[in-house]
Design a protein around this motif. Structure first.
Motif, PDB file in Angstrom:
ATOM      1  N   GLU A 346       0.832  -1.205   0.000  1.00  0.00           N
ATOM      2  CA  GLU A 346       0.000   0.000   0.000  1.00  0.00           C
ATOM      3  C   GLU A 346       0.865   1.253   0.000  1.00  0.00           C
ATOM      4  OE1 GLU A 346      -3.835   1.960   2.300  1.00  0.00           O
ATOM      5  OE2 GLU A 346      -2.647   0.401   3.302  1.00  0.00           O
ATOM      6  N   TRP A 347       0.622   2.110  -0.942  1.00  0.00           N
ATOM      7  CA  TRP A 347       1.256   3.416  -1.009  1.00  0.00           C
ATOM      8  C   TRP A 347       0.355   4.340  -1.820  1.00  0.00           C
ATOM      9  CZ3 TRP A 347       2.346   4.265  -6.202  1.00  0.00           C
ATOM     10  CH2 TRP A 347       2.548   3.136  -6.995  1.00  0.00           C
ATOM     11  N   ILE A 348       0.682   5.595  -1.840  1.00  0.00           N
ATOM     12  CA  ILE A 348      -0.186   6.590  -2.502  1.00  0.00           C
ATOM     13  C   ILE A 348       0.656   7.427  -3.454  1.00  0.00           C
ATOM     14  CG2 ILE A 348      -1.702   8.591  -2.152  1.00  0.00           C
ATOM     15  CD1 ILE A 348      -2.215   7.505   0.681  1.00  0.00           C
ATOM     16  N   TYR A 349       0.113   7.650  -4.621  1.00  0.00           N
ATOM     17  CA  TYR A 349       0.756   8.519  -5.615  1.00  0.00           C
ATOM     18  C   TYR A 349      -0.093   9.791  -5.738  1.00  0.00           C
ATOM     19  CZ  TYR A 349       3.060   9.987  -9.961  1.00  0.00           C
ATOM     20  OH  TYR A 349       3.766  10.681 -10.899  1.00  0.00           O
ATOM     21  N   ILE A 350       0.565  10.949  -5.605  1.00  0.00           N
ATOM     22  CA  ILE A 350      -0.129  12.233  -5.741  1.00  0.00           C
ATOM     23  C   ILE A 350       0.526  13.020  -6.876  1.00  0.00           C
ATOM     24  CG2 ILE A 350      -0.894  14.341  -4.582  1.00  0.00           C
ATOM     25  CD1 ILE A 350      -0.407  12.960  -1.920  1.00  0.00           C
ATOM     26  N   SER A 351      -0.270  13.430  -7.832  1.00  0.00           N
ATOM     27  CA  SER A 351       0.188  14.284  -8.930  1.00  0.00           C
ATOM     28  C   SER A 351      -0.267  15.712  -8.641  1.00  0.00           C
ATOM     29  CB  SER A 351      -0.390  13.799 -10.260  1.00  0.00           C
ATOM     30  OG  SER A 351       0.005  14.656 -11.318  1.00  0.00           O
ATOM     31  N   LEU A 352       0.655  16.677  -8.709  1.00  0.00           N
ATOM     32  CA  LEU A 352       0.335  18.064  -8.361  1.00  0.00           C
ATOM     33  C   LEU A 352       0.810  19.004  -9.452  1.00  0.00           C
ATOM     34  CD1 LEU A 352       1.892  16.587  -5.672  1.00  0.00           C
ATOM     35  CD2 LEU A 352       0.547  18.363  -4.546  1.00  0.00           C
ATOM     36  N   THR A 403       4.650   6.575   1.369  1.00  0.00           N
ATOM     37  CA  THR A 403       4.870   5.179   1.738  1.00  0.00           C
ATOM     38  C   THR A 403       4.658   4.935   3.220  1.00  0.00           C
ATOM     39  OG1 THR A 403       7.226   5.666   1.970  1.00  0.00           O
ATOM     40  CG2 THR A 403       6.500   4.776  -0.147  1.00  0.00           C
ATOM     41  N   GLN A 404       4.580   6.006   4.013  1.00  0.00           N
ATOM     42  CA  GLN A 404       4.396   5.868   5.458  1.00  0.00           C
ATOM     43  C   GLN A 404       3.014   6.400   5.857  1.00  0.00           C
ATOM     44  OE1 GLN A 404       6.752   4.393   7.376  1.00  0.00           O
ATOM     45  NE2 GLN A 404       7.995   4.116   5.527  1.00  0.00           N
ATOM     46  N   LYS A 405       2.307   5.640   6.682  1.00  0.00           N
ATOM     47  CA  LYS A 405       1.005   6.029   7.226  1.00  0.00           C
ATOM     48  C   LYS A 405       0.032   6.508   6.137  1.00  0.00           C
ATOM     49  CE  LYS A 405       3.037   7.347  11.660  1.00  0.00           C
ATOM     50  NZ  LYS A 405       3.190   8.404  12.688  1.00  0.00           N
ATOM     51  N   PRO A 406      -0.205   5.699   5.124  1.00  0.00           N
ATOM     52  CA  PRO A 406      -1.130   6.118   4.048  1.00  0.00           C
ATOM     53  C   PRO A 406      -2.548   6.372   4.549  1.00  0.00           C
ATOM     54  CG  PRO A 406      -0.591   3.783   3.872  1.00  0.00           C
ATOM     55  CD  PRO A 406       0.332   4.338   4.892  1.00  0.00           C
ATOM     56  N   ASP A 407      -2.914   5.780   5.706  1.00  0.00           N
ATOM     57  CA  ASP A 407      -4.260   5.998   6.244  1.00  0.00           C
ATOM     58  C   ASP A 407      -4.480   7.446   6.680  1.00  0.00           C
ATOM     59  OD1 ASP A 407      -4.840   3.358   5.830  1.00  0.00           O
ATOM     60  OD2 ASP A 407      -4.362   2.735   7.870  1.00  0.00           O
ATOM     61  N   GLU A 408      -3.403   8.200   6.839  1.00  0.00           N
ATOM     62  CA  GLU A 408      -3.516   9.591   7.289  1.00  0.00           C
ATOM     63  C   GLU A 408      -3.524  10.573   6.117  1.00  0.00           C
ATOM     64  OE1 GLU A 408      -0.722  10.601  10.312  1.00  0.00           O
ATOM     65  OE2 GLU A 408      -1.011   8.705  11.411  1.00  0.00           O
ATOM     66  N   LEU A 409      -3.880  10.090   4.936  1.00  0.00           N
ATOM     67  CA  LEU A 409      -3.879  10.944   3.745  1.00  0.00           C
ATOM     68  C   LEU A 409      -4.783  12.156   3.921  1.00  0.00           C
ATOM     69  CD1 LEU A 409      -3.051  11.504   0.826  1.00  0.00           C
ATOM     70  CD2 LEU A 409      -4.973  10.061   0.102  1.00  0.00           C
ATOM     71  N   ASP A 410      -5.955  11.964   4.493  1.00  0.00           N
ATOM     72  CA  ASP A 410      -6.886  13.089   4.654  1.00  0.00           C
ATOM     73  C   ASP A 410      -6.265  14.202   5.493  1.00  0.00           C
ATOM     74  OD1 ASP A 410      -8.743  11.795   3.125  1.00  0.00           O
ATOM     75  OD2 ASP A 410      -9.886  11.005   4.836  1.00  0.00           O
ATOM     76  N   ALA A 411      -5.599  13.812   6.574  1.00  0.00           N
ATOM     77  CA  ALA A 411      -4.947  14.817   7.430  1.00  0.00           C
ATOM     78  C   ALA A 411      -3.823  15.522   6.677  1.00  0.00           C
ATOM     79  CB  ALA A 411      -4.410  14.154   8.699  1.00  0.00           C
TER      80      ALA A 411
END
Length: 476
Positions: A346-352, A403-411
């Motif tokens: 699990e990880w998150i990719y953000i395009s900005l 890659t760290q704490k993906p559950d905290e994306l909203d914060a």
């Protein structure tokens, strides 16, 4: 017999060499220490003289360090004499001795338990805005703080307060001063007073003269005041510089080393008599010290070579992976890292992407655009840097891989949105950033780049909504 003579000759040679080295080391060390000490004195004198010429606001700022020193000095006195802690009269005497108006002793909860002004007993850091300024002292006993000129809580009179913990960390010692009185005193300081307050060792003399007339206006030997540098045998051909000049001179028929510096208003000189160099030392200890120094030099030389090579490698790696403008990771690092990602984790990719950058560049210039790009990078690193890595992959295009704490994306995104909304630049008033987020486990992706494409799609959709809602022509 020959061996004994040879051994004796070698021994004598070693002793002679050691004595020569000893003399050289002593001279070098003494000269270096004398120069450093003289330079500190020169810098300190120029600093004090310059401060006397500064504005009141600048002078108040410069007093902070002095007030903290006074607070520490009072703390040392109270620690050395515990019996004065609850003795108001003694604390008032100490306040007079340290040239402060008030002394307050706080317990570990931030409450005034003693001091030179009894009517303040019982006040605490919770008693008002002025006193609450010092609340950080409660959580960090290594702090020393000095407050700007502020109306005090009790009477609203303008005061400056400095505070420090005592050595044992059992109480806080605060001193308070009426800044206007101190400012008036400092403005009235004569150069002679400034010089007389400077600490000098036996065999050292300090002189301050007017740069134009070379007339001595202050000296550790008061008899020299009013004379010229020429009369005293001090150098008069020194040019204005920020660095001291060293001369060998004769003062009162005594050889001296003179460290002198000319400023735009003053000439300051320190003379060091030969007696200053008289030092008792143990020859055997010096010889051992010499060999230890030589060994240390060899070790340090090898160590420095190793560290230099390591530093150069790290520097090269850093440069090759870092964007020069923003300090973010660059495209090279991005391509390296993205190929290491595991689609099963699990990880998150953000395009900005920044909004209206072309309009800013065209309207305010590329310096404004660079300001926005750097600000955007700062906001990204502040919000996402703790949890992943931030990359600048194009002009105003960024990517973040969490890659760290993906559950905290909203914060994270909430903090990011707030940072961007609150940002104000020197050239540009505000900025907006469109972004799209994709989680690696949202669906069964075939390639990592599919996630990047989907994040780009969501980012561009966000950007389109922004331009539509703002009624802005994105081509401009």
């Amino acid at each position: 017999m020959k061996n004994k003579r040879r051994f004796a000759m070698v021994s004598v040679s070693v002793i002679v060499v050691a004595l020569i080295l000893e003399a050289g080391i002593l001279k070098y060390v003494n000269d270096a220490n004398a120069y450093k000490l003289s330079k500190v004195l020169l810098d300190r004198v120029f600093t004090v003289l310059d401060k006397n010429d500064q504005s009141e606001e600048e002078l108040i700022e410069s007093l902070k360090d002095d007030y903290i020193v006074r607070a520490k000095a009072v703390s040392y006195i109270v620690d050395a004499k515990p019996q004065v802690e609850n003795d108001v009269e003694e604390l008032q005497k100490i306040a007079k001795l340290m040239s402060v108006d008030e002394i307050h002793l706080f317990d570990e909860t931030g409450c005034i338990t003693s001091g030179s002004v009894p009517k303040y007993f019982g006040y605490s850091f919770d008693s008002g805005t002025q006193m609450s300024y010092f609340k950080p002292m409660l959580t960090d006993k290594s702090l020393t703080m000095c407050q700007d000129v502020t109306p005090n809580t009790s009477e609203g009179k303008a005061m400056m307060y400095a505070i420090t913990w005592n050595e044992a960390g059992t109480m806080m010692v605060q001193v308070g001063l009426k800044p206007q009185r101190l400012l008036d005193e400092l403005k009235q300081n004569e150069i002679s007073t400034v010089v007389s307050d400077m600490p000098v060792y036996k065999g050292m003399e300090l002189y301050v003269a007017d740069a134009d007339t070379e007339l001595v206006k202050g000296a550790t030997d008061c008899d020299k005041i009013g004379k010229t540098f020429h009369d005293l045998g001090l150098p008069t051909d020194i040019k204005e510089s920020d660095k001291p000049t060293v001369r060998q001179i004769s003062v009162n028929d005594s050889g001296c080393r003179c460290v002198i510096r000319r400023g735009d208003k003053y000439i300051v000189a320190v003379t060091i008599d030969k007696s200053f160099y008289m030092t008792n030392s143990v020859v055997a200890l010096l010889v051992v010290g010499i060999y230890l120094i030589l060994a240390s030099c060899c070790i340090m030389y090898m160590f420095s070579k190793i560290m230099k090579e390591k530093y150069e490698k790290e520097k090269l790696l850093y440069i090759s992976n870092t964007d020069a403008l923003t300090g973010c990771l660059n495209r090279h690092a991005y391509e390296t890292d993205i190929n290491k990602l595991d689609l099963k984790k699990e990880w998150i990719y953000i395009s900005l992407d920044l909004n209206s950058l072309k309009h800013v560049n065209d309207t305010y210039g590329h310096a404004a655009g660079d300001e926005m790009i750097c600000a955007a990078a700062t906001c990204m690193m502040a919000s996402f840097g703790e949890f992943g890595r931030v990359y600048r992959i194009g002009g105003d295009e960024f990517a973040v891989i969490i890659t760290q704490k993906p559950d905290e994306l909203d914060a994270m995104t909430k903090h990011f949105d707030s940072s961007v909304a609150e940002w104000r630049g020197k050239i540009v008033d505000s900025m907006t950033i469109s972004y799209g987020c994709v989680r690696s486990l949202e669906e069964d992706w075939e390639f990592v780049y599919d996630i990047a494409k989907e994040a780009d799609r969501r980012m561009y959709a966000s950007k389109a909504r922004y331009y539509s809602d703002s009624d802005i022509d994105r081509r401009k």
